[in-house]
Scaffold this motif. Structure first.
Motif, PDB file in Angstrom:
ATOM      1  N   ILE A 134      36.086  45.664  44.381  1.00  0.00           N
ATOM      2  CA  ILE A 134      37.005  45.064  43.483  1.00  0.00           C
ATOM      3  C   ILE A 134      37.471  45.597  42.151  1.00  0.00           C
ATOM      4  N   ILE A 169      37.809  43.083  50.682  1.00  0.00           N
ATOM      5  CA  ILE A 169      37.070  42.788  49.240  1.00  0.00           C
ATOM      6  C   ILE A 169      35.471  43.417  49.200  1.00  0.00           C
ATOM      7  N   SER A 190      39.714  40.044  55.151  1.00  0.00           N
ATOM      8  CA  SER A 190      39.603  39.509  53.621  1.00  0.00           C
ATOM      9  C   SER A 190      40.796  38.279  53.684  1.00  0.00           C
TER      10      SER A 190
END
Length: 485
Positions: free
Chosen positions: A221, A217, A3
């Motif tokens: 989230i 991610i 990420s």
């Protein structure tokens, strides 16, 4: 780590593609004389080399926000990556570039004058007071936070050691605020910039070598900090967007961009100076968000000899010394210290110039600079005395600073939106309107639910935010329609 890599690539791509698009929408013109060329004054309007201007702009805007803010924001989880990337590309860099270029087009005007030109003189008067208050808060916070680090680095961290550094930094601020911009700022900022960039690159290399197992991610989230007990009573909306400010979007930058708007030699240099400096700051924030994810979620705190309750300055010190050794750690810490100090002195400089513009007071004579600076520094001295005497004083000042900073961004974003609506064809105003409406929703929702505000129930956050977002857009479109009619 994947990420982090994706986010890094997106930030660079944002500069190359969306930055070029925003530049094309504005339409810089090399045939126009910039303020530095049209009327140099030897104090604030001085043409300087582009690399030096970039370094100064980067340090002006890169206070403790992209470091301390990213550390605190990482507690929320991988959502911090998304806010840094999309906030930086579509809000922060657009905000910095357009406010900087509007200052160039308006003869180096400061933020209140630009806002007054597009949002009206009533708004200008409100913003004049508000922007000076924010700048004084910035200067106050950025006196104390580097003094904390220097007190630990060069002393025993005692109150006496910290206050000694406060005095040293304060004296430097007086000199940097008073002297012509090329005497101190133009000479030492490139050195400070090297230290800050060294810190970011060195720590990023360490991240790749260590390759920690940090949250991605696609793991979700949601508010990981709430679930893990790292934070409480802070819904991800709007608190994340207030916590990470300078690394994504910051109203303080609108007060700084005019300083360099008075120094660039060609309008086409605006993109690398203004948009580029913001993207660079976003990269610094992204690096510290990844490091902090390791610190909070992958055993990093114990590995560097700290604990999960450590404050942001402690995280910086522990990680830097553990990863880079004594010499590298000291250089990294000096980079972290340089950022708030350089933002603090230009905050005071901006305040001086805003007041001087309002009073129509020529800043060439030293006497006129002294007349403005004395009351400014007396007010800051009072603020420092308050939060040194009060155990929670610094935290109170910081919370108000965070909200005020983002509220300043709301004024700036609506200003550039109105400029685009009045001067550009089609839907060009959308590049300002969407982030302006979003930040309006963030700031209004925050002050409604925060304990330092109206303390409404936290679970009202989404309904309030969505309503305010669409209401602000409707108000703007109604104004646009009436203006056209």
């Amino acid at each position: 780590m994947y990420s982090f890599i994706i986010s890094l690539i997106l930030l660079i791509a944002g500069y190359l593609f969306y930055g070029a698009f925003v530049e094309r929408v504005f339409g810089p013109d090399s045939s126009r004389k910039t303020p530095a060329v049209a009327h140099p004054d030897g104090v604030d309007f001085i043409a300087m080399p582009t690399p030096k201007i970039f370094m100064i702009q980067f340090l002006n805007i890169a206070g403790t926000g992209p470091i301390f803010g990213a550390i605190m924001g990482a507690k929320f989880g991988p959502a911090a990556y998304l806010w840094i990337v999309f906030g930086c590309i579509f809000a922060g860099a657009v905000h910095d570039y357009l406010m900087g270029m509007l200052s160039v087009r308006h003869d180096g005007a400061g933020m209140p004058d630009i806002v007054g030109h597009y949002l009206g003189q009533g708004t200008k008067k409100v913003l004049l007071v508000f922007s000076i208050l924010v700048l004084l808060l910035v200067g106050t916070v950025f006196v104390y936070s580097p003094a904390l680090i220097l007190g630990d680095l060069a002393g025993d961290g005692s109150t006496k050691a910290i206050m000694l550094w406060v005095a040293v930094i304060f004296i430097y601020y007086v000199c940097a605020t008073m002297l012509p911009i090329d005497k101190i700022i133009g000479k030492i900022y490139p050195i400070f910039a090297f230290a800050l960039i060294f810190m970011a690159i060195a720590l990023m290399v360490c991240l790749f070598i260590k390759w920690p197992s940090i949250p991605e991610i696609w793991d979700g989230i949601s508010n990981m900090g709430e679930a893990s007990g790292l934070i409480s009573g802070q819904p991800i909306f709007p608190c994340l967007f207030i916590t990470i400010a300078c690394g994504a979007v910051s109203g303080f930058h609108a007060t700084q961009s005019p300083l360099m708007a008075r120094c660039i030699k060609d309008e086409k240099l605006g993109r690398p100076v203004f948009y580029g400096a913001m993207i660079t700051e976003g990269i610094v924030a992204l690096i510290w968000a990844a490091i902090s994810s390791y610190f909070f979620y992958d055993g990093g705190a114990a590995a560097v000899g700290s604990d999960l309750s450590a404050a942001a300055p402690v995280v910086v010190g522990k990680v830097s010394m553990s990863w880079l050794g004594v010499l590298g750690g000291v250089l990294a810490l000096l980079g972290v210290v340089a950022a708030p100090i350089t933002s603090g002195d230009t905050a005071f400089r901006s305040a001086r110039l805003i007041i001087a513009d309002f009073l129509k007071l020529d800043q060439k004579p030293v006497r006129n600079r002294i007349l403005i600076c004395i009351p400014l520094f007396l007010v800051v001295s009072g603020m420092l005395a308050y939060y040194v005497a009060d155990a929670d004083g610094f935290n109170v000042v910081w919370r108000y600073f965070g909200w005020a900073n983002q509220t300043l961004a709301v004024f700036s974003l609506w200003t550039v939106t109105v400029y685009l609506a009045l001067n550009k064809k089609g839907c060009a105003y959308l590049i300002g309107m969407i982030p302006a409406a979003f930040m309006t929703a963030v700031c209004v929702t925050y002050i409604l639910i925060a304990k330092i505000g109206f303390n409404l129930p936290d679970d009202w956050n989404w309904s309030l935010g969505i309503s305010i977002f669409f209401l602000s857009i409707v108000i703007f479109l109604v104004w646009k329609h009436c203006r056209k009619a």
